[in-house]
Every structure is written in C-alpha cells, then in structure tokens.
Design an enzyme around this catalytic site. Structure first.
Site: not given
Length: 431
Positions: A301, A312, A326
């Site tokens: 999460s 990224d 998640k």
C-alpha cells in the site's frame, strides 16, 4: 475533501486493533449520480432477501434480533466485494482510529486472507510478534484451540485480542517446513515508533519506516536532519520492508522528502472526488543523497506508493524482493457517530501509470533474504595478526561489533550498503 488516517493488504488486522492495509481517505457518504438512483430496483432479489430475513427470524434454532441480522447482512454485502471493504461496528471503528495514532493493544501482527487461509502479512517492529520470530507469509492454522479455517478476519482478530499480560498460542505453518509449529506470545500495549534512524558506516545513513502514521512525514524529516547534522550523507538506505502501509498523506510526505518536483501518486475511481493527484514540493529535505530503497513481500500500500514514486522518478535504486501488491484506496464513510463503512472506491497509480494492484513493485535489483555465514577457523591457519610483534593497522581498530552483527544477520541491508558504496566509487571516477 480532507485526507485523514488510516489504513494500513487484505483487511489487515493487528492484534488488538484493526489495521487497514491502505492509503485511506475519510469522507462522508458521497452523492450518487441521478442516473444511478433512477435505475429500477431488483424487485425479485429484494423479495428473496426479505423472505430469507423472515425465515431466519421464524425458524432459526436460536432467536436473533433484527439489528444483528441487518448488520450481518451489511457485512456479507461488503465481504463479497473485495478483501478491503467492510462494515465497521463501534469497536472496529475505534480500533481503526487508535491504530493511526500508533498505540493499540495486542501482539503486533498484521494478518490477511490468502487462498482462504489466515496469513501473516507482517510482524510489527519491536513487538511480541517480531521478537518471537513470526515472518511474513506464515499461515496461522489455530488460535489457541480454535482452527482458523472458516473464520472471518474480524472473528480471527477478536480471538487474538486480549488484555496485556495474557498469553496467546498460535499454530503456524511456514513455507519450506514439513510440520506446524506452536508460538506462544504475551499480549502487551503496542506503542509503535514508525521511524527509526542510524548510521550504518561513516557517511552512510539508515532510515527505517515501519508503517505510515499521521506524523510519519514529520518524523522522517526530523530523522534526516539528525543524520545530516555532522555533514551531508554519502548514501542512505530507506528500509520499507514489512511496512504494511498506512496514511496516504504520510506516504506522500515521505516521498516528497526525497523529490524536488514531479508526481508522486494519483488515484482513479468512479466518483469525481476519488480522483486525486499528488506532487512533490520544491522544499525538500534530502534531494541529493544517493538512495537505496529496500522492499519485500511485506511492503504494501503506502509503502508501495513511496517505492513506486522513487523508482519512476529515478530517484533511487529499489532493492529486495517483489512487494505485496496492494493498490486500492478505501474511504471511511461514517454511519452515525460510532459506526462506519470502509469501501474501496479507487485504485492508485505510480507516476508512470503503473497499477500496483495484484502486481506489486518489482525491485531494480533482486536480493533475497539471507544471512552471511562466517567460515569456521580450524585454528591451523596463520595470519599476520598471529605473528608476535606484528604491526597494527593505521587506526588500530575495526568497525563496531554491533554493525558487523547487523550485516551478518541482514544480508539485504549489507548488499544495499555495498551498492551505495559502489555508486559513490563510480561517481568519483566520472569526475
């Protein structure tokens, strides 16, 4: 819509409190579009529901009151949607609120359902669960004398709750082992410190975030300031292993501590107010320090939000093993003063548009859990240090035993430090 606590994969429950696996939003019940409310009601299904309700009232072996039946119906509706949507009664709602403040009663374990089996998502740092050696992916077969097969998560959590000082016995099955084992834990008040920091080696820092609570962002900033008090760091390990997630805003704040600009995370759902986007602030605590981010199967999460954003944005090297996966967002929708609905309303995405749901974060460098073993000395080898009158090294000493022990016990951490040192060597050669 204000962001509020909470949540830490699966409905995660900590012993003694409901720990939700999530980046969670708290909001009133959203308005429903007119086109949805105008749809014809499924009259046949409503009639069947009313008939089932009446038959239970009339014929069930024990008397059941209307309120209990209706609450059970709500639980049933939500449990069939996904593992994270649920009805929160007064006790569960209060437990959720306590959890985001970092204090609750229990043994410090987060559990979920995998293939119908109650499974350890992660033991919380410095709790009875972690001290006993429980590991992520351990299957819990029994709680004291009660088999867990067929138990709901809420029922399992209720069995594991208890007063501090009382004992609980868990029967677990670990992957790779032939027989179950029993683990006895003593319940205690769990006060979790979500951020810890240390110096691994001169110039190299260690920052551990065990979960994302309301003040985690502030604590990370304080820890980074402490680590750089004597000068800039040559490298930092951000440890998100076995971090089950937590407050969405805290995850954004932690990522923001290392990013000067760019997107951190965005969410998409059916409701207009579930589509959100978060960006880094130019005021950044540690924008330049070389960074290695450690993750594993217990990272979920909000931890995946941070790892995905830094990956990224090419801000750090992600190392370890694949994360939990998640990637959905839950809203807490109050039902009166003491009850609430926890409903999955959106999915979150990394800046490059990756959905983490059921996919997880793939590390840039895969390093499985291991342990460095020192070869035994048979006493027959002669080294320089064994010679009488040998010269000592310039410093006359070696690195502290505590650090050497940590590296021996934590292979992934040792490899992260080695990578940071290698990156610095390459950087120096480029100059």
């Amino acid at each position: 819509m204000p962001l509020r606590p909470v949540g830490l994969p699966t409905l995660r429950h900590r012993l003694g409190a409901t720990l939700l696996p999530i980046a969670l939003l708290v909001a009133p019940l959203p308005a429903v579009a007119a086109s949805e409310t105008d749809d014809d009601l499924p009259v046949a299904e409503i009639q069947a529901f009313a008939e089932v309700f009446e038959r239970i009232k009339r014929a069930y072996v024990e008397e059941v009151d209307d309120a209990t039946l209706l609450r059970n119906a709500m639980r049933g509706m939500l449990s069939e949607l996904d593992p994270h949507s649920t009805y929160l009664d007064a006790k569960a709602y209060e437990s959720l609120r306590e959890t985001t403040q970092g204090e609750f009663g229990g043994v410090g374990i987060e559990v979920g359902k995998r293939d119908g089996q109650l499974t350890v998502i992660t033991p919380i740092d410095d709790t009875p669960a972690s001290r006993s050696g429980l590991q992520a992916q351990d299957s819990i077969l029994r709680i004291d004398d009660t088999p867990t097969e067929g138990l709901s998560l809420q029922e399992a959590v209720e069995l594991m709750r208890g007063d501090p000082g009382t004992e609980i016995r868990l029967t677990i099955m670990r992957q790779g082992e032939d027989a179950p084992r029993n683990v006895t834990l003593e319940r205690e008040i769990i006060r979790t410190q979500s951020v810890k920091s240390d110096i691994l080696a001169p110039g190299y820092g260690y920052l551990r975030v065990s979960q994302f609570q309301t003040r985690t962002g502030e604590q990370v900033t304080e820890a980074l300031n402490d680590l750089t008090e004597d000068g800039p760091l040559q490298g930092l390990v951000l440890d998100l292993r076995n971090n089950p997630g937590g407050v969405l805003q805290a995850a954004v704040d932690v990522a923001d501590a290392f990013l000067e600009d760019g997107q951190i995370v965005y969410t998409e759902g059916r409701l207009a107010d579930s589509e959100l986007s978060f960006y880094a602030n130019r005021v950044t605590t540690a924008p330049d320090v070389p960074l290695v981010v450690l993750i594993n199967g217990g990272s979920a999460s909000a931890a995946e939000i941070v790892a995905g954003a830094l990956q990224d944005q090419r801000r750090g090297v992600v190392m370890g093993t694949k994360s939990f996966g998640k990637g959905s967002v839950q809203q807490i929708m109050p039902l009166g003063e003491d009850e609430a609905l926890k409903l999955t309303t959106a999915r979150y995405f990394t800046p490059s548009g990756r959905s983490i749901q059921a996919q997880g974060i793939e590390p840039d460098v895969e390093v499985v859990r291991g342990r460095l073993e020192v070869a035994k000395d048979n006493g027959l080898q002669v080294r320089e240090a064994d010679l009488e009158g040998h010269l000592t090294g310039n410093g006359g000493g070696t690195q502290g035993g505590e650090f050497n022990t940590r590296l021996r016990d934590d292979y992934q951490l040792g490899e992260a430090l080695n990578l940071l040192k290698a990156l610095n060597v390459l950087d120096e050669r480029k100059r």
